[in-house]
Scaffold this motif. Structure first.
Motif, mmCIF file in Angstrom:
data_model
loop_
_atom_site.group_PDB
_atom_site.id
_atom_site.type_symbol
_atom_site.label_atom_id
_atom_site.label_comp_id
_atom_site.label_asym_id
_atom_site.label_seq_id
_atom_site.Cartn_x
_atom_site.Cartn_y
_atom_site.Cartn_z
ATOM 1 N N PRO A 58 0.797 -1.235 0.000
ATOM 2 C CA PRO A 58 0.000 0.000 0.000
ATOM 3 C C PRO A 58 0.826 1.281 0.000
ATOM 4 N N SER A 59 1.920 1.300 0.746
ATOM 5 C CA SER A 59 2.733 2.515 0.801
ATOM 6 C C SER A 59 3.385 2.810 -0.540
ATOM 7 N N ALA A 60 3.935 1.767 -1.194
ATOM 8 C CA ALA A 60 4.548 1.965 -2.506
ATOM 9 C C ALA A 60 3.490 2.191 -3.565
ATOM 10 N N GLN A 61 2.361 1.524 -3.401
ATOM 11 C CA GLN A 61 1.302 1.601 -4.399
ATOM 12 C C GLN A 61 0.705 3.001 -4.506
ATOM 13 N N MET A 62 0.667 3.725 -3.398
ATOM 14 C CA MET A 62 0.080 5.065 -3.411
ATOM 15 C C MET A 62 0.820 6.004 -4.350
ATOM 16 N N LYS A 63 2.099 5.703 -4.616
ATOM 17 C CA LYS A 63 2.880 6.553 -5.508
ATOM 18 C C LYS A 63 2.395 6.441 -6.954
ATOM 19 N N ILE A 64 1.885 5.285 -7.340
ATOM 20 C CA ILE A 64 1.450 5.093 -8.726
ATOM 21 C C ILE A 64 -0.073 5.140 -8.871
ATOM 22 N N TRP A 65 -0.774 5.213 -7.748
ATOM 23 C CA TRP A 65 -2.237 5.158 -7.779
ATOM 24 C C TRP A 65 -2.860 6.259 -8.632
ATOM 25 N N PRO A 66 -2.438 7.534 -8.489
ATOM 26 C CA PRO A 66 -3.034 8.586 -9.326
ATOM 27 C C PRO A 66 -2.858 8.326 -10.820
ATOM 28 N N GLU A 67 -1.680 7.819 -11.201
ATOM 29 C CA GLU A 67 -1.450 7.539 -12.621
ATOM 30 C C GLU A 67 -2.324 6.379 -13.096
ATOM 31 N N LEU A 68 -2.465 5.352 -12.280
ATOM 32 C CA LEU A 68 -3.318 4.218 -12.648
ATOM 33 C C LEU A 68 -4.763 4.657 -12.843
ATOM 34 N N ILE A 69 -5.249 5.484 -11.929
ATOM 35 C CA ILE A 69 -6.631 5.978 -12.030
ATOM 36 C C ILE A 69 -6.812 6.761 -13.335
ATOM 37 N N GLN A 70 -5.852 7.603 -13.631
ATOM 38 C CA GLN A 70 -5.933 8.409 -14.857
ATOM 39 C C GLN A 70 -5.930 7.521 -16.096
ATOM 40 N N LEU A 71 -5.055 6.522 -16.119
ATOM 41 C CA LEU A 71 -4.946 5.642 -17.280
ATOM 42 C C LEU A 71 -6.202 4.792 -17.457
ATOM 43 N N PHE A 72 -6.739 4.275 -16.364
ATOM 44 C CA PHE A 72 -7.969 3.480 -16.457
ATOM 45 C C PHE A 72 -9.106 4.330 -17.002
ATOM 46 N N GLY A 73 -9.215 5.554 -16.508
ATOM 47 C CA GLY A 73 -10.262 6.440 -16.996
ATOM 48 C C GLY A 73 -10.090 6.738 -18.477
ATOM 49 N N LYS A 74 -8.861 6.906 -18.917
ATOM 50 C CA LYS A 74 -8.594 7.252 -20.314
ATOM 51 C C LYS A 74 -9.010 6.151 -21.272
ATOM 52 N N ILE A 75 -8.810 4.894 -20.857
ATOM 53 C CA ILE A 75 -9.170 3.782 -21.749
ATOM 54 C C ILE A 75 -10.619 3.336 -21.567
ATOM 55 N N GLY A 76 -11.375 4.044 -20.716
ATOM 56 C CA GLY A 76 -12.806 3.774 -20.588
ATOM 57 C C GLY A 76 -13.195 2.778 -19.517
ATOM 58 N N LEU A 77 -12.297 2.519 -18.568
ATOM 59 C CA LEU A 77 -12.617 1.628 -17.447
ATOM 60 C C LEU A 77 -12.709 2.477 -16.182
ATOM 61 N N ASP A 78 -13.899 2.572 -15.618
ATOM 62 C CA ASP A 78 -14.103 3.382 -14.423
ATOM 63 C C ASP A 78 -13.304 2.767 -13.267
ATOM 64 N N PRO A 79 -12.280 3.471 -12.758
ATOM 65 C CA PRO A 79 -11.450 2.909 -11.685
ATOM 66 C C PRO A 79 -12.219 2.658 -10.396
ATOM 67 N N ASN A 80 -13.371 3.304 -10.234
ATOM 68 C CA ASN A 80 -14.186 3.047 -9.041
ATOM 69 C C ASN A 80 -14.723 1.624 -9.012
ATOM 70 N N TYR A 81 -14.796 1.000 -10.191
ATOM 71 C CA TYR A 81 -15.350 -0.347 -10.277
ATOM 72 C C TYR A 81 -14.358 -1.389 -10.788
ATOM 73 N N TYR A 82 -13.291 -0.936 -11.425
ATOM 74 C CA TYR A 82 -12.383 -1.877 -12.072
ATOM 75 C C TYR A 82 -10.955 -1.831 -11.553
ATOM 76 N N LEU A 83 -10.718 -1.103 -10.482
ATOM 77 C CA LEU A 83 -9.385 -1.028 -9.892
ATOM 78 C C LEU A 83 -9.569 -1.002 -8.379
ATOM 79 N N VAL A 84 -9.293 -2.110 -7.738
ATOM 80 C CA VAL A 84 -9.671 -2.259 -6.331
ATOM 81 C C VAL A 84 -8.529 -2.849 -5.513
ATOM 82 N N ILE A 85 -8.210 -2.194 -4.411
ATOM 83 C CA ILE A 85 -7.263 -2.756 -3.442
ATOM 84 C C ILE A 85 -8.074 -3.457 -2.358
ATOM 85 N N ASP A 86 -7.760 -4.711 -2.111
ATOM 86 C CA ASP A 86 -8.454 -5.480 -1.078
ATOM 87 C C ASP A 86 -7.427 -5.966 -0.064
#
Length: 434
Positions: free
Chosen positions: A324-352
């Protein structure tokens, strides 16, 4: 104590794959089993989405509740050789064991997280509310339902009774470890329950165990430890739970937006509005949930439709390990990229995240008090388990946590328009695995 219920003229017996037989001798217990609220548990699986990982895990809360009752019956009988039970308190024990899970909703814990419900609160509501269960319990006395509810709430005056149904070694855990191991086909959950019951002794606040039975207790603790990481926290099961949760979140969000469903989800209206009644709650079971998932595959909303098809066809999300600590560094970029390709990160990118504390003892100043497991020495002294067992001491108080990032790898691989974005996403996700 009322005389409405006594002993059955002929004992009732359930054939059980775990305990061989479940014996019912009290009219009260037989009447409770026959209530519509208890029968509802036949339609709620014990392990939620685990059947999508272990295909045999189709057993229900009904199976488990009968099993907990049977273990409690044996505990009460065994302890009765060392103490004298008040007849009504004996029935309190048996009733609480049988009814301890009656408030579970469909898909249990995933359902609770989405709608902020608590199965123990619903259990007490069923016991105290306008239900068949309440009517049956009142046959013992007007205050009897409250006594059973107090055991569930852990506020009952006799702490020994509470410990038998809710502690670090109790009838509930003894049943679900063995039952879940049986139906998933794994060997981890097996331990010597017969030995545990033989060495169990009553004390003022809880059941304790003869020191000579320490190895049986160790075996139980290690079985629990293995079951959590090999079965309960299995990453495939967690993937199914993620999708299930996202379906329910999406349906709730659409309802809030005024979306017009093809098949109005009337069973969910009170849940979506946060004003669910006991009557509404008792109408919910897994057959109802799966009916809507089946219907929602035809909805016009692409996210709800796709997630439901994915769940019903078992096309689960893939995962990577994540810090989680390392992941937070790339999280904003992942959210942006998922949104750009049409995958809503609220539903398709999940940390459990999953965590378990296999055994602990009371540590002053900490939020949650955990009654220790005590061993009874031949001289009458009590010794906390980890002080005597090197095996338990090695894991005592050590919380293990696991984090995974879930995503639809198939949708990424099918992506043809945004090749650079797809490549960057896969690079970031692969980096998570170290």
């Amino acid at each position: 104590m009322a005389e409405r219920y006594g002993i059955l003229e002929e004992e009732k017996v359930f054939k059980d794959p775990v305990h061989r037989y479940i014996h019912v001798r009290d009219e009260l217990i037989w009447e409770l089993i026959g209530t519509k609220e208890f029968q509802r548990l036949r339609r709620i699986r014990q392990l939620g989405t685990t059947y999508l990982t272990f295909h045999g895990a189709e057993h229900t809360r009904f199976n488990h509740s009968l099993g907990v009752y049977e273990i409690m019956r044996r505990m009460v009988d065994n302890l009765g050789q060392k103490m004298t039970w008040d007849p009504e308190e004996r029935l309190v024990c048996l009733s609480a064991a049988l009814l301890h899970d009656i408030g579970h909703g469909p898909f249990s814990h995933s359902f609770e997280k989405v709608f902020h419900t608590d199965h123990e609160e619903w259990t007490r509501a069923i016991i105290l509310g306008d239900t068949d269960v309440h009517t049956v319990l009142k046959g013992i006395g007007n205050d009897f339902p409250q006594k059973v509810s107090d055991v569930i709430a852990k506020t009952y005056s006799n702490k020994l009774v509470v410990s038998l149904i809710s502690s670090q070694i109790d009838a509930d855990r003894m049943d679900y470890l063995q039952r879940d191991a049986f139906y998933t086909g794994v060997s981890y959950g097996h331990f010597d329950m017969e030995r545990l019951l033989r060495v169990m002794r009553p004390s003022e606040d809880q059941a304790v165990f003869k020191h000579s039975g320490m190895h049986a207790v160790e075996d139980y603790i290690m079985s629990r430890y293995q079951m959590y990481w090999q079965v309960y926290f299995h990453p495939v099961t967690r993937s199914a739970e993620v999708i299930l949760s996202k379906i329910l979140h999406r349906a709730k969000d659409l309802y809030g937006q005024g979306y017009q469903f093809l098949d109005k989800p009337k069973h969910f209206y009170s849940l979506f509005s946060g004003k669910i009644t006991l009557e509404d709650y008792l109408k919910l079971d897994e057959s109802v949930i799966l009916y809507y998932f089946q219907e929602w595959q035809e909805e016009s909303d692409p996210i709800l439709q796709e997630l439901c098809r994915r769940f019903m066809e078992r096309r689960l999300f893939k995962y990577v390990e994540c810090d989680p600590s390392a992941q937070m560094k790339i999280w904003p970029e992942l959210i942006q990229l998922f949104g750009k390709i049409g995958l809503d990160p609220n539903y398709y990118l999940v940390i459990d995240s999953s965590s378990d504390l296999p055994y602990d003892f009371y540590r002053p100043g900490e939020e949650e008090e955990r009654l220790p497991i005590n061993l009874l020495k031949p001289n009458g002294d009590l010794r906390e388990l980890s002080r005597e067992s090197d095996v338990v001491e090695a894991i005592s108080g050590k919380k293990r946590t696991d984090h995974k990032l879930y995503f639809p790898k198939d949708l990424l691989e099918d992506q043809r328009t945004f090749a650079d974005e797809k490549k960057r996403i896969m690079t970031l996700l692969t980096a998570q695995e170290g």
